[in-house]
Motif scaffolding. Sequence first.
Motif, PDB file in Angstrom:
ATOM      1  N   GLN B 300       0.832  -1.209   0.000  1.00  0.00           N
ATOM      2  CA  GLN B 300       0.000   0.000   0.000  1.00  0.00           C
ATOM      3  C   GLN B 300       0.864   1.256   0.000  1.00  0.00           C
ATOM      4  OE1 GLN B 300      -2.402  -0.931   3.347  1.00  0.00           O
ATOM      5  NE2 GLN B 300      -3.965  -1.934   2.113  1.00  0.00           N
ATOM      6  N   PHE B 301       1.960   1.144   0.740  1.00  0.00           N
ATOM      7  CA  PHE B 301       2.883   2.272   0.804  1.00  0.00           C
ATOM      8  C   PHE B 301       3.468   2.570  -0.581  1.00  0.00           C
ATOM      9  CE2 PHE B 301       7.354   3.601   1.407  1.00  0.00           C
ATOM     10  CZ  PHE B 301       7.126   4.847   1.971  1.00  0.00           C
ATOM     11  N   ALA B 303       2.306   1.629  -3.451  1.00  0.00           N
ATOM     12  CA  ALA B 303       1.240   2.031  -4.361  1.00  0.00           C
ATOM     13  C   ALA B 303       0.944   3.518  -4.203  1.00  0.00           C
ATOM     14  CB  ALA B 303      -0.016   1.213  -4.089  1.00  0.00           C
ATOM     15  N   ALA B 304       1.041   4.017  -2.974  1.00  0.00           N
ATOM     16  CA  ALA B 304       0.770   5.435  -2.738  1.00  0.00           C
ATOM     17  C   ALA B 304       1.840   6.309  -3.389  1.00  0.00           C
ATOM     18  CB  ALA B 304       0.713   5.712  -1.236  1.00  0.00           C
ATOM     19  N   PRO B 307       0.891   6.642  -7.739  1.00  0.00           N
ATOM     20  CA  PRO B 307      -0.574   6.559  -7.825  1.00  0.00           C
ATOM     21  C   PRO B 307      -1.061   6.090  -9.193  1.00  0.00           C
ATOM     22  CG  PRO B 307       0.192   8.827  -7.463  1.00  0.00           C
ATOM     23  CD  PRO B 307       1.378   7.966  -7.396  1.00  0.00           C
ATOM     24  N   SER B 310      -1.161   2.360  -9.109  1.00  0.00           N
ATOM     25  CA  SER B 310      -1.462   1.796  -7.794  1.00  0.00           C
ATOM     26  C   SER B 310      -2.145   0.429  -7.889  1.00  0.00           C
ATOM     27  CB  SER B 310      -2.303   2.755  -6.977  1.00  0.00           C
ATOM     28  OG  SER B 310      -3.576   2.870  -7.573  1.00  0.00           O
TER      29      SER B 310
END
Lengths: 265, 355, 311, 262
Positions: B300-301, B303-304, B307, B310
Amino acid sequence: MLTINNIEVIYNDVILVLRGVSIKVGEGQIVALLGANGAGKTTTLKAISGLLHAEEGKVTRGSIDFENEQIDKLTPDQIVARGIVQVLEGRRLFRHLSVEENLLTGALTRKDRNAIINRDLEQIYHYFPILKTLRKRTSGYLSGGEQQMLVIGRGLMSRPRLMMLDEPSIGLAPMLVQEIFEIIRKINQETGLPILLVEQNARIALDVAHYAYVMETGRVVLDGTPAQLAQNEDIKEFYLGMTQVGERKSYRDVKHYKRRKRWLG
Amino acid sequence: MAVLRPSGDFDVSYRQDMALIRYPWHWVLILATILVAATAPLWGNAYVVTTINQIAYTVIAVQGLNILTGYTGQISLGQAAFMLVGGYASALLATYWGAPIWLSLPLAALITGLVGLIFGLPSLRVKGFYLAMATLAAQFIIPWLTRHTFKDYLGGSDGQISVPMPTLGPIVFDSAEKFLYLSLVALLITTVIAFNISRTRLGRAFVAIRDNDLAAELLGVNLLGYKLRAFFIAALFAGIAGALRAHSERSIGTELGYNLNESILFLGMLIIGGLGTNLGPFLGGVTVIILDDVALQFGQFVAALFPAYSSNVLTSFRPIFFGLVLMLFLIFEPRGLAYRWTLIKAAWRLRPFSR
Amino acid sequence: MNWVLVPQQIATGILNGGIIALISLGVVLIFKSSEIFNFAHGHLLMLGAYVTWWFAGGNQDGTEVFNLPLIPAFLIAVLVAIVVGLLIERFALRPMTGQPLLSIVLMTLGLALFIEGVVSLVFGVQPSAVFPSPFSPSAVFRVPFPGAMGGFIILKKTLVLSFGAAMLASIAFALFFNFTKTGLAMRATSEDHELARSVGLNVPRIFGLSWAIAGVIATVGGILLAMLTGASLNLSTVVLVAFPAILLGGLDSFLGAIVGGITVGLVQALVQASSNIEVRNSAEIAPYVVLLIVLVIRPEGLFGQKRIERI
Amino acid sequence: MTRPVHLSVKNVSLSFGGTKALHNVSFDVYQGEILAIIGPNGAGKTSMLNCMTGFYRPDEGSITFDGHEITTTPPSKIAGLGIARTFQNIALYTGLSTLDNIMAARHIHFKYGMWQSMLYWVGGALKEEIRHRQRVEEIISFLEIEHIRKATVGALPHGLRKRVELGRALALESRVLLLDEPMTGMNLEEKEDMARFVLDIHERQNMTILLIEHDMGLVMDIADRIVVLDFGVKIAEGTPDEIKNNPEVIRAYLGQEHEILN
């Protein structure tokens, strides 16, 4: 032609197996390496052939020279290409390949044309006629003696300039042991091929060898010509199984388990 | 390895020599672990409690696999499918007979064990990859059967049925916190059983088959009998694990996983933990489940940070991460964490003389 | 049984079997040269299909970097496959020398996961239905056959092509293995690594070679398959159909891979000719049921080598 | 020979895919003797042992043990009847310790089953383990391998592994011991030790021993009788002195070795 200078071999970075071994094999010589199990004979052979690397072993000190070239840093295939072939202990063969295919694997590294290789094949069949009759047979089904002949034949197929045999007599019947050693002697005499031989059967090894080394716990403790060694009291007792008066002693008479004597060193 | 003991520590009876828990600090470590896990509702949030539940049933499944693959040397790619059997069995027993958990869980385990026996039969004739394929067959056939047969009971094309809350007398395990005690007790029991197997006749026969099946047979071990026992026990454990998972998730079915990937993951846990060791399933199970979490967070990190990509990053992160972890473990720690643990212990004991 | 479907299904089954056979060949090749059962073969295949698709500019929305015709794209994909094969051998499998069977199995499974992740990262998880092909999916041969539905058996040209490719590849492999020096070296190496080293074979090079070839076969299979179904992550799962085929034929036999592949193709196709829906549904597990039966009757598969066991 | 017949091999034939490994072989093994089987490699010696232990099933003929027919009995049952063996190429359980290897061979003497294994403390498993452990320790001390009791056997040197294997066979507490080349690959010193162990087992337990071995000096010294096989056929049977000078045996097997023996 082969000179081992004071080598030290360490396995897994910790286990010291050879502690200063020096051995020489001259042109046309059969040299025997005797000694108890675990003395480091096979390790010495593997140090020469480069097979140590695959077992996490390293030559950490000393050097191995073959025909004036240092070979202890080379890989096994480079060493075979230089003309040194090791015939492994225990009649190791490619069990699911046929006899002839097994022999041909010995010649895979050569760049010679097929005609020459086929001539060498005939040469092998000349030394070991039985292999010719069995050439199409799956080698896994051969008997022990035939397998031993096959692995020696395979070693010869690489046209070596030094052959190393590891325990060729292991598990073989007396007749076959004699037969195989006769052939070894014959090959040596006819082709002048030097042979480094590791053997447990001291009597027969001393019979064919020109020179012999005795190893104990990772070092050479004694060396000399077979005639010299045969005079040595310890060799007589511990390697040839003779009593003080020179007769074969009976296994029934050995009563005590721990009477081990070690060479100083 | 086994001889690495501090000097002055020797045994005066066979019983003492055979004991698994040798020192007071062993007891301290074990009790502390149990205490920390059991008090999780006090110090952790619901997420922690659920994770411990998950670890418990996963470790049980891996313990079973360890007996079959680690000790007996029979590669199995079907452990997740056997969990499915256990889950369904316990669920159906509870739904249609109202069986309490103390009855439905062992019965489900036994039923799974028997199914395991059926798929163990090819082990009579085949070994190695061939056997791996036979268990792969189980991994496909069992889920297929749950989708395509007895559709009214097994959920058919829905791929799942709901599972009632387990009951034990007046107690209803209606929350993850309560369920925790059920999983921990089950884990404790399976652990004791697994330890006992490894140090008795049964365990030695299993390892004998793994190390040299022909010699084992010629020295009196009935090969088929013991291979089948190994399959039975592995499935038995899978049954317990499956039943626990079904009750804790309140539903069971092919929609929820139990697929080849999970079976492979179990094998991965076993390798990472240490094949054929008692500690392996624990170390492997805990490590992989925690790593899974880390992977999720980290994914998730990342992917952030990107963006635009993601969705790609989120779906691909886990397989890449796990693939890498597994490969690196196989290369750099092939004997698993359990082996590392014994090395650390040895170094600790030989202190200050160790390197 | 829906008899009117049977002739068509037999034909389709055999042709499908050809593709399964081609996939099986790659697995058998790795097994024959290094005794490793490659669970990642399906993923290599998927990778090959995606790489080709990417170079051939399959997106067709103007975003593609390259826009090569199929053949050059295929050649580049082959080069990529060779490099990937060599990398796998060097960095994943060579360090595993001497490890037990299970560890090596897991290594290929770890590789499979890794490749899957990389492909979905680079190419996305959305299947790409448009795949360049010399034939349109509807290009077919019609072979008159009385008794079949409509009096014709319909053969997709793409299927016929892949069947032909599979047959050619397998004949080539059988010849290569049995009659060349390198083939002999590969067979020898698979039996005993240390012994192979002692006769002077460069074992790592032989492994590298077989992985490179396997990568090429996988790519060919991936492209043929993608022509039929488009490129998607699901391509990797076709190996799950190939596995039973491989063991049916015998793990170490090229002929076995072909026969096993065709058998599995036929079994699946014939099951689908049934009039009972549940029987039709069983097409996905039918190969495994057949496999279980064969393993119990003949553990080494139809053409496999019987292991020489001595004590 | 007045001793009772223990193991009896009658007209046994065995072939593998067309090649005859054994052809119409018959001999008896008497209670409490050391019988050696010798012969060239490939003569069928190990095949003979494999038939006796049920690993191979002879095509024809029968093998009886104390009068019971065991020709078709499965190997694991034969071990239970009282026939133990060692192997030509060491076949230890490489991942287990010396102790566990020998304990594993006690398998047939254990009474408790799978469920008791799991429960350990209740059901008698623990008690039985301790009882057998005691017996195993006796074997370990007899063979002088106390120092490697807890060492993993895979890492032991050849000679010690051979000894552990002998210990494993002893743990079966069989009445017949089949030793397949127990001294192979040993030097003289180790052979002498091994010979002493074999003789001690023979004398102390009145064990019947069947021995395959190539070291003729050793065979002639310790065997009571010798059976010679060649190409699957029995070519001679008799005392060491008879065999040593049997021209057929010299031709097929001994060669010049008989000169050294006399």
